[in-house]
Design a protein around this motif. Structure first.
Motif, PDB file in Angstrom:
ATOM      1  N   VAL A   1       3.284   5.176  -3.327  1.00 27.05           N
ATOM      2  CA  VAL A   1       4.319   4.698  -2.414  1.00 27.05           C
ATOM      3  C   VAL A   1       4.572   3.218  -2.686  1.00 27.05           C
ATOM      4  CG1 VAL A   1       4.873   4.256   0.013  1.00 27.05           C
ATOM      5  CG2 VAL A   1       3.742   6.405  -0.648  1.00 27.05           C
ATOM      6  N   GLU A   2       5.854   2.835  -2.761  1.00 26.00           N
ATOM      7  CA  GLU A   2       6.169   1.427  -2.988  1.00 26.00           C
ATOM      8  C   GLU A   2       7.499   1.059  -2.343  1.00 26.00           C
ATOM      9  OE1 GLU A   2       6.287  -1.794  -6.624  1.00 26.00           O
ATOM     10  OE2 GLU A   2       7.504   0.012  -6.846  1.00 26.00           O
ATOM     11  N   PHE A   3       7.564  -0.152  -1.831  1.00 29.35           N
ATOM     12  CA  PHE A   3       8.817  -0.817  -1.469  1.00 29.35           C
ATOM     13  C   PHE A   3       8.861  -2.108  -2.283  1.00 29.35           C
ATOM     14  CE2 PHE A   3       7.847   1.773   2.146  1.00 29.35           C
ATOM     15  CZ  PHE A   3       9.017   2.036   2.847  1.00 29.35           C
ATOM     16  N   ASP A   4       9.956  -2.357  -2.981  1.00 30.94           N
ATOM     17  CA  ASP A   4      10.116  -3.659  -3.629  1.00 30.94           C
ATOM     18  C   ASP A   4      10.354  -4.736  -2.575  1.00 30.94           C
ATOM     19  OD1 ASP A   4      10.200  -3.157  -6.671  1.00 30.94           O
ATOM     20  OD2 ASP A   4      11.493  -1.604  -5.845  1.00 30.94           O
ATOM     21  N   ASP A   5      11.004  -4.344  -1.503  1.00 32.85           N
ATOM     22  CA  ASP A   5      11.234  -5.200  -0.348  1.00 32.85           C
ATOM     23  C   ASP A   5      11.655  -4.290   0.794  1.00 32.85           C
ATOM     24  OD1 ASP A   5      11.400  -7.494   1.181  1.00 32.85           O
ATOM     25  OD2 ASP A   5      12.602  -8.600  -0.282  1.00 32.85           O
ATOM     26  N   TYR A   6      11.742  -4.859   2.003  1.00 36.09           N
ATOM     27  CA  TYR A   6      12.048  -4.022   3.164  1.00 36.09           C
ATOM     28  C   TYR A   6      12.516  -4.921   4.289  1.00 36.09           C
ATOM     29  CZ  TYR A   6      11.372  -0.242   6.599  1.00 36.09           C
ATOM     30  OH  TYR A   6      11.551   0.725   7.554  1.00 36.09           O
ATOM     31  N   ALA A   7      13.567  -4.497   4.974  1.00 33.72           N
ATOM     32  CA  ALA A   7      14.128  -5.315   6.050  1.00 33.72           C
ATOM     33  C   ALA A   7      13.338  -5.184   7.357  1.00 33.72           C
ATOM     34  CB  ALA A   7      15.591  -4.929   6.281  1.00 33.72           C
ATOM     35  N   GLY A   8      12.588  -4.099   7.486  1.00 29.67           N
ATOM     36  CA  GLY A   8      11.843  -3.863   8.716  1.00 29.67           C
ATOM     37  C   GLY A   8      10.390  -4.282   8.612  1.00 29.67           C
ATOM     38  N   ASP A   9       9.565  -3.771   9.518  1.00 32.63           N
ATOM     39  CA  ASP A   9       8.126  -4.018   9.480  1.00 32.63           C
ATOM     40  C   ASP A   9       7.527  -3.177   8.352  1.00 32.63           C
ATOM     41  OD1 ASP A   9       5.260  -3.230  10.102  1.00 32.63           O
ATOM     42  OD2 ASP A   9       5.569  -4.772  11.634  1.00 32.63           O
ATOM     43  N   ILE A  10       6.950  -3.835   7.359  1.00 36.28           N
ATOM     44  CA  ILE A  10       6.522  -3.128   6.153  1.00 36.28           C
ATOM     45  C   ILE A  10       5.388  -2.148   6.437  1.00 36.28           C
ATOM     46  CG2 ILE A  10       4.922  -4.950   5.413  1.00 36.28           C
ATOM     47  CD1 ILE A  10       7.127  -2.593   3.220  1.00 36.28           C
ATOM     48  N   PHE A  11       4.519  -2.457   7.391  1.00 37.05           N
ATOM     49  CA  PHE A  11       3.446  -1.519   7.717  1.00 37.05           C
ATOM     50  C   PHE A  11       4.010  -0.263   8.375  1.00 37.05           C
ATOM     51  CE2 PHE A  11       1.043  -5.461   7.267  1.00 37.05           C
ATOM     52  CZ  PHE A  11      -0.019  -5.031   6.473  1.00 37.05           C
ATOM     53  N   GLU A  12       5.041  -0.426   9.202  1.00 39.26           N
ATOM     54  CA  GLU A  12       5.709   0.749   9.771  1.00 39.26           C
ATOM     55  C   GLU A  12       6.382   1.559   8.663  1.00 39.26           C
ATOM     56  OE1 GLU A  12       8.386  -0.391  12.871  1.00 39.26           O
ATOM     57  OE2 GLU A  12       6.807  -1.268  14.130  1.00 39.26           O
ATOM     58  N   GLY A  13       6.966   0.859   7.679  1.00 44.41           N
ATOM     59  CA  GLY A  13       7.638   1.535   6.571  1.00 44.41           C
ATOM     60  C   GLY A  13       6.703   2.395   5.752  1.00 44.41           C
ATOM     61  N   ILE A  14       5.545   1.839   5.393  1.00 40.59           N
ATOM     62  CA  ILE A  14       4.619   2.632   4.574  1.00 40.59           C
ATOM     63  C   ILE A  14       4.008   3.771   5.399  1.00 40.59           C
ATOM     64  CG2 ILE A  14       4.159   0.683   3.047  1.00 40.59           C
ATOM     65  CD1 ILE A  14       1.347   0.503   4.301  1.00 40.59           C
ATOM     66  N   ASN A  15       3.844   3.552   6.694  1.00 43.90           N
ATOM     67  CA  ASN A  15       3.339   4.613   7.568  1.00 43.90           C
ATOM     68  C   ASN A  15       4.338   5.766   7.624  1.00 43.90           C
ATOM     69  OD1 ASN A  15       1.699   5.939   9.433  1.00 43.90           O
ATOM     70  ND2 ASN A  15       2.683   4.954  11.182  1.00 43.90           N
ATOM     71  N   GLU A  16       5.633   5.436   7.758  1.00 41.84           N
ATOM     72  CA  GLU A  16       6.661   6.480   7.802  1.00 41.84           C
ATOM     73  C   GLU A  16       6.728   7.240   6.474  1.00 41.84           C
ATOM     74  OE1 GLU A  16      10.497   5.204   9.282  1.00 41.84           O
ATOM     75  OE2 GLU A  16       9.535   3.811  10.685  1.00 41.84           O
ATOM     76  N   SER A  17       6.580   6.526   5.358  1.00 46.63           N
ATOM     77  CA  SER A  17       6.594   7.193   4.050  1.00 46.63           C
ATOM     78  C   SER A  17       5.433   8.165   3.932  1.00 46.63           C
ATOM     79  CB  SER A  17       6.518   6.157   2.924  1.00 46.63           C
ATOM     80  OG  SER A  17       7.748   5.507   2.745  1.00 46.63           O
ATOM     81  N   LEU A  18       4.228   7.705   4.261  1.00 45.80           N
ATOM     82  CA  LEU A  18       3.058   8.569   4.137  1.00 45.80           C
ATOM     83  C   LEU A  18       3.153   9.756   5.090  1.00 45.80           C
ATOM     84  CD1 LEU A  18       0.349   9.101   2.798  1.00 45.80           C
ATOM     85  CD2 LEU A  18      -0.727   7.701   4.576  1.00 45.80           C
ATOM     86  N   SER A  19       3.645   9.523   6.299  1.00 44.42           N
ATOM     87  CA  SER A  19       3.790  10.614   7.271  1.00 44.42           C
ATOM     88  C   SER A  19       4.754  11.674   6.756  1.00 44.42           C
ATOM     89  CB  SER A  19       4.279  10.065   8.612  1.00 44.42           C
ATOM     90  OG  SER A  19       3.325   9.203   9.184  1.00 44.42           O
ATOM     91  N   PHE A  20       5.865  11.242   6.152  1.00 45.72           N
ATOM     92  CA  PHE A  20       6.833  12.177   5.591  1.00 45.72           C
ATOM     93  C   PHE A  20       6.202  13.005   4.475  1.00 45.72           C
ATOM     94  CE2 PHE A  20       9.817  12.942   2.067  1.00 45.72           C
ATOM     95  CZ  PHE A  20      10.707  13.802   2.686  1.00 45.72           C
ATOM     96  N   LEU A  21       5.499  12.340   3.573  1.00 49.80           N
ATOM     97  CA  LEU A  21       4.896  13.040   2.442  1.00 49.80           C
ATOM     98  C   LEU A  21       3.816  14.012   2.889  1.00 49.80           C
ATOM     99  CD1 LEU A  21       4.659   9.958   0.076  1.00 49.80           C
ATOM    100  CD2 LEU A  21       6.202  11.900  -0.212  1.00 49.80           C
ATOM    101  N   THR A  22       3.004  13.575   3.843  1.00 47.04           N
ATOM    102  CA  THR A  22       1.927  14.419   4.337  1.00 47.04           C
ATOM    103  C   THR A  22       2.491  15.630   5.083  1.00 47.04           C
ATOM    104  OG1 THR A  22       0.499  12.478   4.551  1.00 47.04           O
ATOM    105  CG2 THR A  22      -0.179  14.457   5.718  1.00 47.04           C
ATOM    106  N   ALA A  23       3.507  15.385   5.925  1.00 48.41           N
ATOM    107  CA  ALA A  23       4.118  16.474   6.682  1.00 48.41           C
ATOM    108  C   ALA A  23       4.781  17.496   5.770  1.00 48.41           C
ATOM    109  CB  ALA A  23       5.143  15.920   7.678  1.00 48.41           C
ATOM    110  N   ALA A  24       5.298  17.007   4.646  1.00 46.15           N
ATOM    111  CA  ALA A  24       5.974  17.911   3.706  1.00 46.15           C
ATOM    112  C   ALA A  24       4.970  18.771   2.923  1.00 46.15           C
ATOM    113  CB  ALA A  24       6.832  17.107   2.744  1.00 46.15           C
ATOM    114  N   GLY A  25       3.707  18.439   3.069  1.00 44.97           N
ATOM    115  CA  GLY A  25       2.683  19.261   2.421  1.00 44.97           C
ATOM    116  C   GLY A  25       2.556  19.004   0.940  1.00 44.97           C
ATOM    117  N   GLU A  26       3.061  17.842   0.459  1.00 48.58           N
ATOM    118  CA  GLU A  26       2.987  17.537  -0.965  1.00 48.58           C
ATOM    119  C   GLU A  26       1.631  16.894  -1.281  1.00 48.58           C
ATOM    120  OE1 GLU A  26       6.466  19.170  -2.201  1.00 48.58           O
ATOM    121  OE2 GLU A  26       4.940  18.204  -3.437  1.00 48.58           O
TER     122      GLU A  26
END
Length: 248
Positions: free
Chosen positions: A219-244
């Motif tokens: 998982v990577e963001f080159d940059d992010y307008a929001g809270d970066i810890f929230e961003g990586i949490n949302e990415s991991l949650s999406f990937l985990t929920a998708a069962g990948e």
């Protein structure tokens, strides 16, 4: 396949509080990280990883511009088994001769890395896909010049920004691809506009499925307008929920 987080995503937090940043990464649910320019912070990073039960299977370092022995020694200390050169500028991807030279240099680095028990890889940006050599993308031309032990970490977002379909590219590159960078967004060069996985225009799950020999999805963001810890949490949650893949 498992998930990791490229620590460049959290570079500002790392610079302010490395130990606290690694703790937050662990609390979010990651068990793996991909460090960048790790030589200078190897001891502090190693201690933080150990304290939080994290590992670093891969790491980024400029193999063609810094001391390779120092890089490989630090990688070994951190338990990194794949060292990836993350950036070779666009002007080096415009001619067959320049690409051949780059491939030869990385092949030599891979031989040195093997002496440390470390594999070498390369990570792309968009320009390796925008440039065409002998009817193919520069990245594909380059891949055919690499020794068999070299691997690719395909940044799937930059592939799309470069005008190519990442599913097609991953399919054509085949077993050479052992890692990918997972990011999402509007598929532009505006890094601040990047979004958590599943919220942008990249078909993230199709892309992951196309990498048939994938070991780690980073998982990577080159940059992010929001809270970066929230961003990586949302990415991991999406990937985990998708069962990948395996639990991160």
């Amino acid at each position: 396949m498992s998930y990791s987080i490229q620590l460049y995503t959290l570079r500002n937090a790392v610079q302010e509080d490395l130990k606290g940043t690694i703790r937050r990464v662990a609390e979010i649910g990651f068990t793996q990280v991909e460090p960048y320019n790790f030589v200078a912070m190897a001891k502090e990073l190693g201690a933080a990883l150990k304290e939080n039960g994290l590992t670093a299977p891969s790491g980024h370092a400029p193999l063609l511009s810094q001391d390779q022995d120092g890089i490989f020694a630090a990688a070994k200390e951190l338990g990194i088994t794949t060292v990836i050169d993350p950036f070779i500028p666009a002007e080096r991807w415009q001619s067959a001769e320049d690409i051949q030279e780059t491939a030869a240099q990385l092949n030599a680095a891979a031989k040195k890395g093997a002496g440390y028990g470390i594999r070498v890889g390369y990570h792309n940006h968009q320009w390796e896909l925008e440039s065409t050599i002998e009817g193919r993308t520069a990245l594909e031309y380059f891949a055919d010049l690499l020794d068999p032990e070299l691997v690719l970490e395909v940044d799937t977002y930059w592939v799309a920004v470069g005008g190519q379909d990442p599913v097609d590219i991953l399919t054509r590159l085949g077993d050479r691809v052992k890692l990918i960078h997972i990011k999402d967004g509007p598929l532009t060069t505006d890094t601040k506009a990047q979004q958590p996985a599943g919220q942008g225009k990249l078909p993230v799950l199709d892309v992951i499925a196309a990498a048939k020999s994938l070991e780690v999805g980073v998982v990577e963001f080159d940059d992010y307008a929001g809270d970066i810890f929230e961003g990586i949490n949302e990415s991991l949650s999406f990937l985990t929920a998708a069962g990948e893949g395996i639990k991160a």
